[in-house]
Design a protein around this motif. Structure first.
Motif, PDB file in Angstrom:
ATOM      1  N   ARG A 295      58.355  38.031  43.053  1.00 52.51           N
ATOM      2  CA  ARG A 295      57.810  37.419  41.790  1.00 52.51           C
ATOM      3  C   ARG A 295      58.744  37.339  40.429  1.00 52.51           C
ATOM      4  NH1 ARG A 295      51.952  40.307  41.655  1.00 52.51           N
ATOM      5  NH2 ARG A 295      51.444  40.564  43.811  1.00 52.51           N
ATOM      6  N   GLY A 296      59.759  37.930  40.570  1.00 52.47           N
ATOM      7  CA  GLY A 296      60.687  37.866  39.300  1.00 52.47           C
ATOM      8  C   GLY A 296      60.394  39.093  38.387  1.00 52.47           C
ATOM      9  N   GLU A 297      60.899  39.035  37.106  1.00 55.20           N
ATOM     10  CA  GLU A 297      60.787  40.220  36.222  1.00 55.20           C
ATOM     11  C   GLU A 297      59.281  40.181  35.798  1.00 55.20           C
ATOM     12  OE1 GLU A 297      63.937  39.793  33.361  1.00 55.20           O
ATOM     13  OE2 GLU A 297      64.821  41.376  34.376  1.00 55.20           O
ATOM     14  N   GLY A 298      58.688  41.416  35.546  1.00 58.66           N
ATOM     15  CA  GLY A 298      57.277  41.362  34.725  1.00 58.66           C
ATOM     16  C   GLY A 298      56.460  42.560  34.976  1.00 58.66           C
ATOM     17  N   VAL A 299      55.304  42.670  34.607  1.00 58.16           N
ATOM     18  CA  VAL A 299      54.665  43.889  35.048  1.00 58.16           C
ATOM     19  C   VAL A 299      54.502  44.224  36.407  1.00 58.16           C
ATOM     20  CG1 VAL A 299      52.302  44.976  34.575  1.00 58.16           C
ATOM     21  CG2 VAL A 299      53.158  43.480  32.826  1.00 58.16           C
ATOM     22  N   HIS A 300      54.765  45.484  36.697  1.00 51.95           N
ATOM     23  CA  HIS A 300      54.860  45.872  38.195  1.00 51.95           C
ATOM     24  C   HIS A 300      53.600  46.824  38.374  1.00 51.95           C
ATOM     25  CE1 HIS A 300      56.333  48.703  41.341  1.00 51.95           C
ATOM     26  NE2 HIS A 300      56.822  47.667  41.824  1.00 51.95           N
ATOM     27  N   HIS A 301      53.297  47.771  37.608  1.00 54.35           N
ATOM     28  CA  HIS A 301      52.051  48.681  37.732  1.00 54.35           C
ATOM     29  C   HIS A 301      51.815  49.060  36.411  1.00 54.35           C
ATOM     30  CE1 HIS A 301      55.389  51.552  37.675  1.00 54.35           C
ATOM     31  NE2 HIS A 301      54.544  52.323  37.057  1.00 54.35           N
ATOM     32  N   ILE A 302      50.393  49.570  36.585  1.00 54.51           N
ATOM     33  CA  ILE A 302      49.705  50.382  35.279  1.00 54.51           C
ATOM     34  C   ILE A 302      49.581  51.793  35.741  1.00 54.51           C
ATOM     35  CG2 ILE A 302      47.844  50.373  33.912  1.00 54.51           C
ATOM     36  CD1 ILE A 302      47.585  47.547  34.024  1.00 54.51           C
TER      37      ILE A 302
ATOM     38  N   MET B  66      37.283  59.678  34.521  1.00 55.56           N
ATOM     39  CA  MET B  66      38.306  60.182  35.595  1.00 55.56           C
ATOM     40  C   MET B  66      39.571  59.743  34.915  1.00 55.56           C
ATOM     41  SD  MET B  66      39.081  58.997  39.357  1.00 55.56           S
ATOM     42  CE  MET B  66      37.520  59.167  39.910  1.00 55.56           C
ATOM     43  N   LEU B  67      39.606  58.496  34.342  1.00 53.72           N
ATOM     44  CA  LEU B  67      41.086  57.916  33.839  1.00 53.72           C
ATOM     45  C   LEU B  67      41.069  58.287  32.173  1.00 53.72           C
ATOM     46  CD1 LEU B  67      41.172  54.510  35.563  1.00 53.72           C
ATOM     47  CD2 LEU B  67      42.040  56.860  36.386  1.00 53.72           C
ATOM     48  N   ASP B  68      42.009  59.053  31.842  1.00 48.63           N
ATOM     49  CA  ASP B  68      41.804  59.563  30.466  1.00 48.63           C
ATOM     50  C   ASP B  68      42.404  58.511  29.486  1.00 48.63           C
ATOM     51  OD1 ASP B  68      40.833  61.942  31.162  1.00 48.63           O
ATOM     52  OD2 ASP B  68      42.962  63.043  31.238  1.00 48.63           O
ATOM     53  N   ARG B  69      43.415  57.723  29.907  1.00 50.87           N
ATOM     54  CA  ARG B  69      44.158  56.845  28.945  1.00 50.87           C
ATOM     55  C   ARG B  69      45.136  56.009  29.666  1.00 50.87           C
ATOM     56  NH1 ARG B  69      49.091  59.275  28.342  1.00 50.87           N
ATOM     57  NH2 ARG B  69      49.064  61.188  29.814  1.00 50.87           N
ATOM     58  N   ILE B  70      45.799  55.079  29.201  1.00 52.71           N
ATOM     59  CA  ILE B  70      46.843  54.349  29.921  1.00 52.71           C
ATOM     60  C   ILE B  70      48.040  55.241  29.526  1.00 52.71           C
ATOM     61  CG2 ILE B  70      48.344  52.470  29.931  1.00 52.71           C
ATOM     62  CD1 ILE B  70      45.868  50.599  29.295  1.00 52.71           C
ATOM     63  N   ASP B  71      48.869  55.639  30.610  1.00 48.99           N
ATOM     64  CA  ASP B  71      49.788  56.554  30.382  1.00 48.99           C
ATOM     65  C   ASP B  71      51.067  55.525  29.971  1.00 48.99           C
ATOM     66  OD1 ASP B  71      51.194  59.341  30.954  1.00 48.99           O
ATOM     67  OD2 ASP B  71      52.488  58.009  31.830  1.00 48.99           O
ATOM     68  N   HIS B  72      51.517  54.857  31.003  1.00 53.12           N
ATOM     69  CA  HIS B  72      52.406  53.620  30.743  1.00 53.12           C
ATOM     70  C   HIS B  72      52.245  52.416  31.502  1.00 53.12           C
ATOM     71  CE1 HIS B  72      53.521  55.731  34.714  1.00 53.12           C
ATOM     72  NE2 HIS B  72      53.965  54.438  35.210  1.00 53.12           N
ATOM     73  N   VAL B  73      53.012  51.456  31.148  1.00 52.92           N
ATOM     74  CA  VAL B  73      53.001  50.085  31.838  1.00 52.92           C
ATOM     75  C   VAL B  73      54.177  50.005  32.128  1.00 52.92           C
ATOM     76  CG1 VAL B  73      52.983  47.440  31.706  1.00 52.92           C
ATOM     77  CG2 VAL B  73      51.192  49.121  30.525  1.00 52.92           C
ATOM     78  N   GLY B  74      54.492  49.872  33.784  1.00 55.22           N
ATOM     79  CA  GLY B  74      55.755  49.757  34.466  1.00 55.22           C
ATOM     80  C   GLY B  74      56.338  48.351  34.502  1.00 55.22           C
TER      81      GLY B  74
END
Ligand code: MC0
Length: 146
Positions: free
Chosen positions: A77-84, A1-9
Motif C-alpha cells: 500500500r505504500g506509506e500511510g496510516v497503518h493502525h489505530i 471499553m475504549l478510553d481514548r485514542i492512544d496513538h496512530v501508527g
C-alpha cells in the motif's frame, strides 16, 4: 471499553526522514525510540497532546525487513496510516469481550509494546479494514524524551 485514542501508527520507509518531517511541520517532539524485534519495527513516538485521561501519540514505524507486518504493508500500500491504537483500562478483559463478539484476535494474550505498554491486535478484516490495536499503558507514560 475504549478510553481514548492512544496513538496512530504510520508506516514509513525511513524513520529519520519522517521524524524530521513531523518535527519541522507540526512542531512535535520525539518522546521515545525503540526497536521491537518481535513486531519487526523500529519506531518513534511523538507526543501530540497531554489530556487529563492520558496523552496521545503519533507512532512512526519503519520495518526491520520486507517480511514483517509493516514491510509487507509498505510493499502493498505504500506509506500511510497503518493502525489505530485505543487505550483500554484492562486489556485482558477487553480481549475476552471483543473476542466473544466475533472479532478475530491476532494476539490471544498481550504482548510488549511501546514505552512499556501491553498491546494486542485485532484482525483488520473484522474491523472494517482497520488494523486495530488495544493498548494498556504502564501508568504515567513520558511526554518528553527521557
Ligand atoms: C494488512 N492488511 C491490512 C493491514 N495489513 N489492512 C489494514 N491495515 C493494515 N495495517 C490486509 C491486507 O491488505 C490484506 O487484505 C490482508 O490484510 C492480508 O495482508 P498480508 O500482507 O498478506 O499480511 P498478513 O496476512 O501476513 O498479515 C496481516 C496482519 C499482520 C494484519 C494479520 O500484519 C499482523 O498480524 N499485524 C499485527 C502486528 C503488527 O502490525 N505489528 C507492527 C506494528 P486483503 O483484503 O487484500 O486480503 S507494532 C506496534 O505498533 C507496536 C510496536 C506498538 O504499537 O507498540
Amino acid at each position: 471499553m475504549l478510553d481514548r485514542i492512544d496513538h496512530v501508527g504510520i508506516a514509513c520507509h525511513d524513520l529519520a526522514t519522517k521524524i524530521a518531517f513531523y518535527e519541522s511541520v507540526f512542531d512535535l517532539t520525539v518522546v521515545s525510540r525503540e526497536v521491537n524485534e518481535e513486531q519487526g519495527v523500529r519506531e518513534a513516538m511523538l507526543c501530540v497532546a497531554a489530556a487529563p485521561g492520558g496523552a496521545s501519540w503519533i507512532q512512526l514505524l519503519e520495518p526491520l525487513g520486507p517480511d514483517t507486518p509493516v514491510g509487507k504493508f509498505l510493499a502493498r500500500r505504500g506509506e500511510g496510516v497503518h493502525h489505530i491504537g485505543y487505550g483500554v483500562a484492562n486489556i485482558t478483559q477487553a480481549l475476552e469481550a471483543i473476542g466473544a463478539r466475533g472479532v478475530r484476535l491476532l494476539d490471544q494474550r498481550p504482548r510488549h509494546g511501546s514505552m512499556g505498554a501491553s498491546i494486542a491486535f485485532l484482525h483488520p478484516a473484522d474491523v472494517g479494514g482497520v488494523l486495530t490495536e488495544l493498548v494498556q499503558g504502564p501508568g504515567a507514560r513520558p511526554q518528553t524524551m527521557q
